[in-house]
Design an enzyme around this catalytic site. Structure first.
Site, PDB file in Angstrom:
ATOM      1  N   ASP A  79      -0.029 -13.436  36.606  1.00 61.95           N
ATOM      2  CA  ASP A  79       0.669 -12.320  37.043  1.00 61.95           C
ATOM      3  C   ASP A  79       2.119 -12.066  36.340  1.00 61.95           C
ATOM      4  OD1 ASP A  79      -1.103 -11.859  39.031  1.00 61.95           O
ATOM      5  OD2 ASP A  79       0.001 -13.000  40.575  1.00 61.95           O
ATOM      6  N   ARG A 149       8.521 -10.469  51.176  1.00 62.08           N
ATOM      7  CA  ARG A 149       8.569 -11.657  49.875  1.00 62.08           C
ATOM      8  C   ARG A 149      10.154 -11.914  49.833  1.00 62.08           C
ATOM      9  NH1 ARG A 149       4.786 -11.314  45.660  1.00 62.08           N
ATOM     10  NH2 ARG A 149       2.747 -10.977  46.702  1.00 62.08           N
ATOM     11  N   HIS A 178       6.005  -5.206  48.354  1.00 62.95           N
ATOM     12  CA  HIS A 178       7.462  -4.991  47.474  1.00 62.95           C
ATOM     13  C   HIS A 178       7.823  -3.586  47.706  1.00 62.95           C
ATOM     14  CE1 HIS A 178       6.752  -8.495  44.441  1.00 62.95           C
ATOM     15  NE2 HIS A 178       7.413  -8.643  45.275  1.00 62.95           N
ATOM     16  N   CYS A 272       5.450  -2.131  38.319  1.00 60.43           N
ATOM     17  CA  CYS A 272       5.542  -3.719  38.530  1.00 60.43           C
ATOM     18  C   CYS A 272       5.409  -4.291  36.833  1.00 60.43           C
ATOM     19  CB  CYS A 272       3.949  -4.041  38.984  1.00 60.43           C
ATOM     20  SG  CYS A 272       4.033  -3.882  40.767  1.00 60.43           S
TER      21      CYS A 272
END
Length: 279
Positions: A79, A149, A178, A272
């Site tokens: 990731d 998160r 997120h 991201c």
């Protein structure tokens, strides 16, 4: 030969400014665990295609006149391509991330080493924050997501490190785990967002602060259309978010569609993959 001069930009039109980004090539990208609703470990991933899509995104930024630095990918950290989660950089100060899930925890050290080697002052956090995944800078304010998160206790750390107002916003839909999946920062005063991703109190806060915000449709949000990157005028967003692109165009922005369908399998889009360095 007739020369054509560029059309002057009206004072009320969005204006681009050069940006500095950090990205990480998805050499080790795969979906081997599930820490968000987008991830399905049994679904095959075409890594070659993921790299090609990522490279097209990187080239898009270069073509728009932005600087892109690369952090080396680390084997075993699939990731790490989602570089935005590794830190937040404001006024040349780096607040490192502290990941909630152990699968991603080592990414923080890689980002810390990267920025330290580049000479940036680096601050280690006490509480969980997942970088620009949940911390979005809009003008002099930091919008701070929580609920899935980032630990709400991190918000005071953010305010102290960056000396800016921090606005807590509760996320309530696990698909938008997120903040950067439910809000896109378009310029220093404007956002696009999905109201249904937020608690009633957070919706009220955002409506009060951004009455002229662009509201995304559920269909566009569901392809992570709000996981977008704007330089103030050009908005790089998933190609599948056609309705949002049209709405942005009507407001004077220039949508720049990109296809990151392979990286969407890990729960990420253009934002991201893109960490902004604000010096």
């Amino acid at each position: 030969m007739t020369s054509v001069l560029p059309r002057p930009v009206a004072a009320t039109e969005p204006v681009a400014r050069p940006r500095h980004y950090v990205m990480c090539r998805p050499e080790h990208f795969e979906v081997r665990y599930a820490i968000n609703p987008w991830m399905r470990p049994g679904e095959p991933v075409d890594r070659e295609r993921a790299v090609a899509q990522w490279e097209a995104l990187r080239q898009t930024y270069v073509d728009l006149g932005h600087r892109v630095d690369l952090i080396d990918p680390v084997p075993g950290l699939p990731d790490m391509v989602y570089a935005a989660n590794g830190a937040t950089v404001v006024d040349g100060v780096v607040l490192c991330a502290r990941f909630r899930h152990p699968e991603r925890a080592p990414e923080a050290a890689a980002h810390r080493a990267f920025f330290a080697a580049a000479g940036y002052p680096v601050v280690e956090p006490r509480f969980v924050n997942e970088g620009e995944g949940d911390l979005l800078v809009v003008g002099d304010v930091v919008l701070a997501g929580y609920g899935f998160r980032t630990d709400p206790r991190a918000h005071a750390e953010v305010a102290a490190v960056f000396e800016r107002e921090v606005v807590p916003l509760e996320l309530v839909d696990p698909r938008y785990y997120h903040l950067d999946t439910a809000v896109a920062v378009l310029d220093d005063a404007t956002i696009a967002w999905l109201p249904a991703a937020f608690s009633p109190a957070a919706q009220e806060e955002l409506r009060a602060r951004f009455p002229d915000a662009v509201v995304a449709s559920p269909a566009d949000a569901a392809v992570l259309g709000l996981n977008a990157v704007s330089d103030g005028r050009h908005v790089v967003l998933p190609a599948q978010a056609t309705g949002l692109a049209a709405a942005l165009r009507e407001r004077g922005y220039e949508p720049v569609p990109v296809d990151l369908s392979e990286l969407l399998k890990g729960g990420g889009g253009p934002k991201c993959c893109t960490l902004e360095v604000r010096s």
